[in-house]
Design a protein around this motif. Structure first.
Motif, short mmCIF file in Angstrom:
data_model
loop_
_atom_site.label_atom_id
_atom_site.label_comp_id
_atom_site.label_asym_id
_atom_site.label_seq_id
_atom_site.Cartn_x
_atom_site.Cartn_y
_atom_site.Cartn_z
N GLU A 1 21.59 -24.58 -17.92
CA GLU A 1 20.91 -24.80 -18.87
C GLU A 1 21.57 -24.65 -20.19
OE1 GLU A 1 18.07 -21.40 -18.72
OE2 GLU A 1 17.27 -22.31 -16.90
N LYS A 2 21.04 -25.20 -21.47
CA LYS A 2 22.08 -25.51 -22.68
C LYS A 2 22.37 -24.17 -23.13
CE LYS A 2 22.49 -27.46 -27.07
NZ LYS A 2 21.72 -28.28 -28.09
N ASP A 3 21.60 -23.14 -23.20
CA ASP A 3 21.97 -21.91 -23.78
C ASP A 3 22.75 -20.98 -23.03
OD1 ASP A 3 20.59 -22.86 -26.33
OD2 ASP A 3 18.82 -21.88 -25.65
N TYR A 4 22.90 -21.38 -21.60
CA TYR A 4 23.63 -20.60 -20.45
C TYR A 4 24.75 -21.10 -19.89
CZ TYR A 4 19.18 -17.71 -21.56
OH TYR A 4 18.58 -17.09 -22.44
N PRO A 5 25.80 -21.25 -20.40
CA PRO A 5 26.76 -21.92 -19.53
C PRO A 5 27.33 -21.00 -18.64
CG PRO A 5 27.66 -21.24 -21.88
CD PRO A 5 26.08 -20.82 -21.86
N LEU A 6 27.68 -21.85 -17.57
CA LEU A 6 28.03 -21.13 -16.20
C LEU A 6 29.52 -21.08 -16.01
CD1 LEU A 6 25.49 -22.95 -13.57
CD2 LEU A 6 25.24 -20.73 -14.89
N VAL A 7 30.01 -19.78 -15.60
CA VAL A 7 31.33 -19.73 -15.48
C VAL A 7 31.69 -19.08 -14.09
CG1 VAL A 7 33.52 -18.45 -16.34
CG2 VAL A 7 31.71 -19.22 -17.84
N ARG A 8 32.72 -19.67 -13.50
CA ARG A 8 33.23 -19.23 -12.25
C ARG A 8 34.81 -19.01 -12.23
NH1 ARG A 8 28.84 -18.44 -12.00
NH2 ARG A 8 27.23 -18.83 -10.30
N THR A 9 35.44 -18.15 -11.53
CA THR A 9 36.71 -17.67 -11.62
C THR A 9 37.50 -18.20 -10.25
OG1 THR A 9 35.97 -15.82 -13.22
CG2 THR A 9 38.29 -15.80 -12.15
N ILE A 10 38.48 -18.83 -10.74
CA ILE A 10 39.52 -19.02 -9.62
C ILE A 10 40.75 -18.10 -9.63
CG2 ILE A 10 41.31 -20.83 -8.70
CD1 ILE A 10 38.14 -21.83 -9.18
N THR A 11 40.85 -17.32 -8.55
CA THR A 11 41.98 -16.28 -8.32
C THR A 11 43.03 -16.83 -7.47
OG1 THR A 11 40.53 -15.02 -6.70
CG2 THR A 11 40.32 -14.54 -9.00
N ASN B 1 50.84 -27.38 -14.94
CA ASN B 1 51.85 -27.03 -13.93
C ASN B 1 52.02 -25.40 -14.24
OD1 ASN B 1 51.74 -29.35 -12.67
ND2 ASN B 1 53.30 -30.13 -13.74
N ASP B 2 52.35 -25.23 -15.59
CA ASP B 2 52.69 -23.62 -15.81
C ASP B 2 51.62 -22.66 -15.89
OD1 ASP B 2 51.80 -24.69 -18.12
OD2 ASP B 2 53.16 -23.86 -19.43
N ARG B 3 50.59 -23.01 -15.05
CA ARG B 3 49.33 -21.97 -15.17
C ARG B 3 49.86 -20.61 -14.49
NH1 ARG B 3 49.41 -25.77 -11.12
NH2 ARG B 3 49.30 -25.29 -8.95
N THR B 4 49.01 -19.72 -14.98
CA THR B 4 48.67 -18.44 -14.48
C THR B 4 47.29 -18.10 -13.91
OG1 THR B 4 48.61 -17.48 -16.67
CG2 THR B 4 50.86 -17.36 -15.83
N TYR B 5 47.06 -17.09 -13.09
CA TYR B 5 45.90 -16.81 -12.88
C TYR B 5 45.38 -15.28 -13.36
CZ TYR B 5 46.66 -21.00 -9.87
OH TYR B 5 46.70 -22.32 -9.10
N PRO B 6 43.93 -15.22 -13.23
CA PRO B 6 42.88 -15.99 -12.91
C PRO B 6 42.61 -17.12 -13.93
CG PRO B 6 42.10 -13.98 -13.82
CD PRO B 6 43.67 -13.66 -13.70
N ILE B 7 41.84 -18.22 -13.42
CA ILE B 7 41.59 -19.25 -14.45
C ILE B 7 39.82 -19.25 -13.98
CG2 ILE B 7 41.66 -21.83 -14.53
CD1 ILE B 7 44.36 -21.94 -13.16
N ASN B 8 39.45 -19.45 -15.44
CA ASN B 8 38.02 -19.74 -15.56
C ASN B 8 37.57 -21.07 -15.88
OD1 ASN B 8 37.48 -16.66 -15.42
ND2 ASN B 8 37.94 -16.57 -17.38
N ILE B 9 36.54 -21.56 -15.08
CA ILE B 9 36.09 -22.85 -15.23
C ILE B 9 34.52 -22.52 -15.85
CG2 ILE B 9 35.30 -24.94 -14.01
CD1 ILE B 9 38.18 -24.30 -13.82
N ARG B 10 34.31 -23.27 -16.75
CA ARG B 10 33.00 -23.14 -17.49
C ARG B 10 32.34 -24.53 -17.56
NH1 ARG B 10 32.56 -20.94 -23.41
NH2 ARG B 10 33.63 -22.77 -24.09
N LEU B 11 30.98 -24.67 -17.08
CA LEU B 11 30.32 -25.71 -17.24
C LEU B 11 29.27 -25.53 -18.26
CD1 LEU B 11 29.76 -28.55 -15.88
CD2 LEU B 11 28.61 -27.49 -14.40
N ARG B 12 29.11 -26.52 -19.08
CA ARG B 12 28.12 -26.42 -20.37
C ARG B 12 27.25 -27.68 -20.28
NH1 ARG B 12 30.40 -27.31 -25.21
NH2 ARG B 12 32.23 -27.92 -24.22
N ARG B 13 25.84 -27.54 -20.70
CA ARG B 13 24.86 -28.49 -20.81
C ARG B 13 24.83 -28.77 -22.29
NH1 ARG B 13 19.93 -30.47 -18.04
NH2 ARG B 13 18.70 -31.27 -19.92
N ILE B 14 25.28 -30.13 -22.75
CA ILE B 14 25.20 -30.29 -24.04
C ILE B 14 23.70 -30.87 -24.55
CG2 ILE B 14 26.11 -31.70 -25.90
CD1 ILE B 14 28.33 -30.04 -24.61
N THR B 15 22.98 -31.44 -23.56
CA THR B 15 21.63 -32.02 -23.92
C THR B 15 20.63 -30.80 -23.74
OG1 THR B 15 22.37 -33.99 -22.70
CG2 THR B 15 19.85 -33.61 -23.10
#
Length: 181
Positions: free
Chosen positions: A28-38, A107-121
């Motif tokens: 939903e637009k007002d509630y982006p979703l986040v998942r963490t890669i560890t 390439n020079d990443r460190t963890y954890p990495i957060n992925i966020r998905l947002r709805r613009i519409t």
């Protein structure tokens, strides 16, 4: 005249392993979703979105296409979220539609990495518009560069007019050397 050439090489190949992680949450637009890669071996993720139906019913009875715009952000430790992908999904379907997005980490990443998905519409408040979006799953992808030392690769190019059928081939392989560890 010699019709072949022998080259010594260490053959290599990229091999991927992956783990599928179910999400199954409405976006939903007002509630982006986040998942963490560890998992520190993960190089990229494949995000799968599902749109149950993408259409709009007009007052005259026509059914036309609709659209939904999304954005994907990545956050590395100590950094703000950075937008890495935007997409507008446009069209008309009364059936479920899925789309995948592959996000490769730096390439020079460190963890954890957060992925966020947002709805613009904006979320649809009308039953006449179908454009709901769901984050179905993501796949953690680990790539490995594997080498195959002391391997032989043979390529042969012949003029087909010189033969009545596919010529038989035989190779005598001799050990070139041994690696000492």
């Amino acid at each position: 005249k010699t019709a072949y050439e022998i080259k010594e090489c260490d053959c290599s190949s990229d091999v991927c392993s992956s783990d599928l992680v179910g999400v199954g949450v409405a976006l939903e637009k007002d509630y982006p979703l986040v998942r963490t890669i560890t998992d520190t071996t993960v190089d990229s993720v494949r995000i799968t979105l599902t749109i149950p139906a993408l259409q709009e019913y007009k007052s005259n009875g026509d059914i036309v296409g609709s659209k939904v715009e999304i954005a994907i952000d990545v956050q590395y430790p100590g950094e703000d979220f950075a937008e890495v992908k935007t997409d507008t999904i446009t069209g008309r379907t009364a059936d479920q539609y899925q789309k995948d997005y592959v996000i490769t980490f730096k390439n020079d990443r460190t963890y954890p990495i957060n992925i966020r998905l947002r709805r613009i519409t904006d979320d649809s408040s009308s039953s006449l518009i179908s454009n709901a979006t769901q984050w179905t799953s993501y796949t953690e992808i680990t790539s490995q560069k594997l080498t195959y030392p002391h391997s032989a690769l043979v390529g042969l190019r012949v003029d087909a007019q010189q033969f009545n059928s596919i010529p038989s081939r035989a190779y005598r392989v001799r050990e070139i050397g041994r690696a000492h560890v």
